[in-house]
Scaffold this active site. Structure first.
Site, mmCIF file in Angstrom:
data_model
loop_
_atom_site.group_PDB
_atom_site.id
_atom_site.type_symbol
_atom_site.label_atom_id
_atom_site.label_comp_id
_atom_site.label_asym_id
_atom_site.label_seq_id
_atom_site.Cartn_x
_atom_site.Cartn_y
_atom_site.Cartn_z
ATOM 1 N N SER A 291 -0.302 2.843 2.169
ATOM 2 C CA SER A 291 -1.485 2.230 3.060
ATOM 3 C C SER A 291 -1.275 2.455 4.908
ATOM 4 O O SER A 291 -0.335 1.939 5.632
ATOM 5 C CB SER A 291 -2.229 1.498 2.579
ATOM 6 O OG SER A 291 -1.801 0.153 3.279
ATOM 7 N N ASP A 292 -2.714 2.998 5.322
ATOM 8 C CA ASP A 292 -3.203 2.378 7.136
ATOM 9 C C ASP A 292 -2.824 0.848 6.800
ATOM 10 O O ASP A 292 -2.904 0.464 6.123
ATOM 11 C CB ASP A 292 -3.737 3.145 7.650
ATOM 12 C CG ASP A 292 -3.365 3.364 9.262
ATOM 13 O OD1 ASP A 292 -2.113 1.962 9.405
ATOM 14 O OD2 ASP A 292 -3.499 4.142 10.202
#
Ligand code: NAG
Ligand code: NAG
Ligand code: NAG
Ligand code: NAG
Ligand code: NAG
Ligand code: NAG
Ligand code: NAG
Ligand code: NAG
Ligand code: NAG
Ligand code: NAG
Length: 872
Positions: A291-292
């Site tokens: 994930s960012d």
């Protein structure tokens, strides 16, 4: 990623529909929101995938030994600032595997020292040179390796560059998907050959900074409940935004980063259509998806939607709680997340790790992102365990000369009425803030978040600290002194009378340096929230140029910028004798531009984007104001594939300079186009099914075995662990909704591990999609002659007209960069693959060659198409 901690509380998982968001009735009445179809189960890895066989053999041997807690440790970051890097996973001490280090950025290593600052991706793209793109990636990989980085967080194909104002376009390559595809592939190969995992990001539709995060938006005055939704139709997705990511998968990239914003109103990091269907099934991606930073919004739902690693691990920075960690351990134990899914996550992470040649006993991480002090707490957020954390290892490896070469070869000569190259000019006057230093030092502004002095790179997490920054003023002066030229510089845009007095003198060559800047949304520079608020030059640059050129008949303009700026007011003045776009050149800025100005490097950069005459002429713009009340702002990509030159061609509108354009100090002639057809045979759609989901090892279901081993090591404050703090599951989870079963809140088939049908467009064990898409159908050759008097590089470009009523006039498909001696001829050779000649057919769900007549062009830009032939 971002660094602000002021964030709104994110919604807890609740009854999650991982992919389908059902808007409330009143919103529906207002407008029908785009939706995303569910796609389950999440495709599991294919140990026989091309290029991944050895990596998966090693991963299997390793993962088969792991306990559930150890597997969870691989998938979950330990929390913001919990260790040295910008993100780190848990470790597996029992088997000697240290924590993996995730570190920015796409142009160097962020937040450390004795490292290089490379030209931006966009500037590197302007070289149109595969070898230089590879070498840049490889040099960055070596530097990352030397600091102990496991995953370097780049390169970027999202943003692609839908809007020229978008803040992070310079981190990527070009709004053209083919140029970006080649840029991202060569960079990935370079980084990974150096032994570091590359990360293709941000997947996908991450085209602007505004509204990418709710907390950030509150910071600039908008109280939105959910982030922006990029609404992208299937054809546009395939033909434009997914295209370069497909190339990234084909290049063997080890990791992907899903983005902050939503696509069709479903968060990218839990959008099963994006991760399960497009990325892992159709493209056959075999690495892992992280994930960012804080882009994860749910636990089990994101796991079954295809997310493999959460970064930095906590729900929000420094909450000490996680959607995974403890919750993922519980989710597997209670059967919500199938065992095969956690095994798949661990296998994908370890396969990427082994694929690039890393070994379990890695060298240590020898820097801390959080401080430049030599000694400090290794657990920064907890302020715990003070020791030496920065070893100040010099990893520059002499990369300065490569950086200088790339920036010089990426500099685009837009206009030259004969004033260049300079030959021992009598008197040079350099004008402008952008020619000089930041008076407070090149690293004075955190993450380069200001525009003081020459703009060498933009701002945000996509940056690195300069080891030095050679200014244009310093480099041109050194050359002038060598030549015996008179030299004076005025390093501000606002000394009108002094500037006028200087440039009005006889025989002056005035070089005006101007810029525009942009960056990531967590920093606001002069009212620009990452995205530029306009396309004009900063600091009255237009006035400066107009004023200088009204007194000086030999005014040369150099622009540093993150994309196009409007040149309309002055570019055709006869007194503006040359214009150069030098992009964001990195640490060797002054040397690179001096090489071009003086002809040591014959300019051969080509513009990786179009220069429209007005802002409106681009046809797309950043959404600066929410348009859906407090709900997710909606951005419809209704222009389809028509961005940048495809848009200008469709609108038949005039351009200041077009995509692919750039001049040289010599001239070239194009002739003798030949098109040869290859016999690739008819396309065979893939059929068949996968194997059922494999599992590796088994695990105890006694919750006592999962309780934090406080007798073994102390709990670190705010640290994210895989353990339970009590053997009472509900209490350990601390989730008020704990106890819901999978079929109560996960979509159908989310836990199904049975054999699944293969997609016709996907290959069998072929990362990047059906390999027949890359069969060469035609080879195109042409002769390029250097008709001038100096050696130079030419960039012949192959364009295709696919011929349909909905197709762009032309699309770039291949290019090369050829060094040609005066009077000599070189052969340009390019290929057209099946994908190159196809459209995405939304009914068939595959690439199909239409029956419309197709034309090929070889030319020197998107609008100078010298040679043409029709395809048989
Ligand atoms: C978004 O919606 C469009 C229109 O229905 C559809 O073509 C496309 O596949 C959807 N994309 C995703 C990722 O759901
Ligand atoms: C998980 O990782 C942490 C370090 O990040 C380590 O202290 C712990 O021992 C690991 N747990 C297991 C079960 O390996
Ligand atoms: C720095 O890290 C690299 C890579 O892990 C390692 O080879 C080197 O020994 C480390 N140097 C120091 C001084 O720790
Ligand atoms: C588990 O996730 C929920 C949100 O879904 C969160 O409220 C809870 O604090 C998490 N538990 C832990 C131990 O991190
Ligand atoms: C299983 O664990 C997950 C993660 O903590 C939780 O959301 C879910 O409610 C639990 N389900 C059951 C049936 O215990
Ligand atoms: C640096 O730039 C900021 C705006 O970005 C400005 O406010 C400040 O005055 C500048 N400082 C110097 C020393 O030029
Ligand atoms: C300008 O250059 C010309 C030609 O070199 C020369 O004749 C003239 O004297 C110069 N003027 C000045 C002020 O140097
Ligand atoms: C555009 O933005 C820049 C940077 O904030 C600013 O310096 C400039 O004045 C703006 N241009 C116009 C025409 O407002
Ligand atoms: C340009 O010249 C005008 C008129 O002399 C002056 O008012 C203005 O400040 C000048 N602008 C710059 C940026 O030099
Ligand atoms: C060009 O420069 C000369 C001075 O050398 C000046 O007289 C003339 O007005 C300028 N022309 C323009 C179009 O600015």
């Amino acid at each position: 990623m971002k660094t602000s901690t002021a964030l709104a509380l994110l919604a807890a998982s609740g009854p999650v529909t991982a992919s389908v968001v059902r808007p409330a009735a009143e919103q529906l009445a207002k407008r029908a929101l785009a939706t995303s179809d569910p796609y389950y189960p999440s495709p599991w890895m294919d140990p026989a995938a091309d290029g991944w066989e050895d990596a998966y053999a090693k991963a299997k041997a390793f993962v088969s030994q792991l306990t559930l807690l150890e597997k969870v440790n691989l998938t979950t970051g330990v929390g913001w600032a919990a260790e040295q890097c910008v993100g780190q996973t848990g470790a597996i001490p029992r088997l000697g595997l240290r924590s993996m280090c995730m570190q920015d950025s796409p142009l160097g290593i962020r937040g450390t020292d004795y490292n290089s600052v490379f030209p931006s991706g966009q500037t590197a793209a302007a070289t149109f040179d595969r070898t230089l793109l590879f070498k840049r990636g490889n040099a960055m990989g070596q530097e990352a390796k030397g600091k102990g980085v496991t995953v370097l967080l780049g390169p970027v194909a999202g943003p692609l560059g839908r809007m020229p104002e978008a803040g992070r376009n310079w981190e990527g390559f070009s709004p053209d998907p083919v140029l970006t595809g080649i840029g991202i592939s060569e960079t990935i190969k370079g980084v990974q050959q150096a032994g570091v995992v590359a990360c293709a990001k941000h997947f996908i539709g991450n085209e602007q900074e505004h509204f990418r995060q709710t907390g950030e938006a509150q910071g600039y005055g908008y109280d939105i409940k959910e982030t922006l939704s990029s609404n992208i139709d299937d054809k546009t997705m395939h033909e434009l935004y997914l295209w370069p990511f497909q190339d990234a998968v084909r290049a063997g990239v080890g990791s992907f980063m899903c983005s902050y914003q939503q696509v069709n109103n479903s968060y990218s990091c839990q959008n099963s259509k994006l991760l399960n269907d497009l990325l892992k099934n159709e493209l056959g991606f075999q690495g892992f998806v992280m994930s960012d930073w804080q882009a994860q919004h749910t636990g089990a739902a994101s796991a079954v939607a295809g997310l493999d690693m959460t970064m930095p691990g906590d729900t929000e920075f420094n909450t000490g709680i996680s959607f995974w960690g403890t919750n993922l351990t519980l989710g597997v134990l209670n059967g919500t997340v199938p065992a095969w899914r956690i095994d798949d996550m661990a296998m994908r992470i370890m396969a990427a790790f082994f694929k690039v040649g890393q070994t379990v006993n890695q060298d240590p991480i020898n820097f801390s992102f959080w401080t430049s002090d030599t000694y400090g707490p290794i657990h920064w957020a907890a302020n715990k365990d003070v020791q030496q954390i920065n070893f100040h290892v010099d990893v520059q490896g002499g990369h300065g000369s490569l950086i200088r070469e790339i920036a010089a070869k990426g500099t685009v000569l837009l206009k030259n009425s004969g004033s260049l190259p300079l030959k021992k000019p009598k008197f040079i006057a350099v004008i402008g803030d952008d020619a000089g230093p930041n008076p407070l030092g090149p690293n004075a502004c955190s993450d380069r978040g200001c525009d003081n002095g020459t703009a060498g790179i933009g701002w945000g997490s996509g940056t690195a600290n300069y080891p030095y920054l050679v200014t244009p003023d310093a480099a041109i002066q050194a050359q002038a002194v060598k030549d015996g030229s008179r030299y004076e510089s005025i390093l501000t845009n606002y000394a009108n009378s002094q500037t006028r007095a200087l440039v009005s003198q006889d025989n002056v060559t005035a070089i005006v340096f101007v810029n525009a800047d942009s960056g990531e949304g967590y920093i606001n520079v002069d009212g620009n929230e990452g995205d530029r608020k306009n396309l004009t030059l900063w600091k009255n640059g237009d006035d400066l140029i107009k004023n200088v050129s009204s007194f000086c008949a030999n005014t040369i303009v150099v622009i540093h910028s993150p994309g196009p700026v409007l040149l309309t007011e002055w570019y055709d003045s006869p007194n503006v004798t040359a214009i150069l776009w030098a992009g964001f050149p990195g640490q060797e800025s002054g040397n690179s531009i001096t090489d071009v100005l003086y002809g040591k490097v014959n300019p051969s950069g080509r513009s990786p984007f179009s220069w429209g005459a007005t802002r409106d002429s681009f046809g797309t713009d950043v959404l600066y104001e929410p348009n859906n009340g407090n709900d997710a702002p909606q951005q419809d990509f209704s222009e389809g594939v028509f961005i940048d030159y495809r848009h200008f061609d469709k609108a038949n509108s005039a351009l200041t300079y077009e995509f692919g354009y750039g001049l040289s100090y010599t001239t070239f002639q194009y002739s003798n186009l030949k098109v040869r057809k290859s016999n690739a045979g008819a396309y065979q759609p893939t059929t068949g099914t996968t194997a059922p989901a494999p599992t590796f090892g088994n695990f105890s279901t006694n919750l006592n075995d999962y309780v934090f081993p406080s007798n073994e090591f102390p709990y670190v404050y705010e640290y994210i662990y895989p353990y339970l703090n009590t053997s009472d599951a509900k209490a350990a989870s601390a989730d008020p909704n704990y106890g819901q079963s999978a079929d109560q809140f996960l979509p159908p088939h989310a836990t199904d591990g049975s054999a699944q049908p293969l997609l016709r467009s996907a290959g069998k064990s072929e990362p990047g999609g059906n390999r027949q898409l890359f069969n060469v159908l035609y080879t195109v050759t042409a002769d390029i002659k250097n008709t001038g008097s100096v050696v130079g590089d030419e960039v012949p470009q192959l364009y295709v007209a696919l011929g349909g009523p909905d197709d762009p006039k032309v699309v770039l498909r291949d290019f090369d960069r050829l060094r040609i001696d005066p009077g000599k001829t070189a052969q340009f050779r390019a290929t057209l693959t099946r994908r190159d000649l196809s459209n995405w057919d939304t009914t068939v769900q595959d690439w199909v060659i239409s029956s419309y007549p197709k034309t090929v062009y070889v030319g020197r830009s998107s609008r100078k198409l010298d040679l043409t032939a029709t395809l048989s």
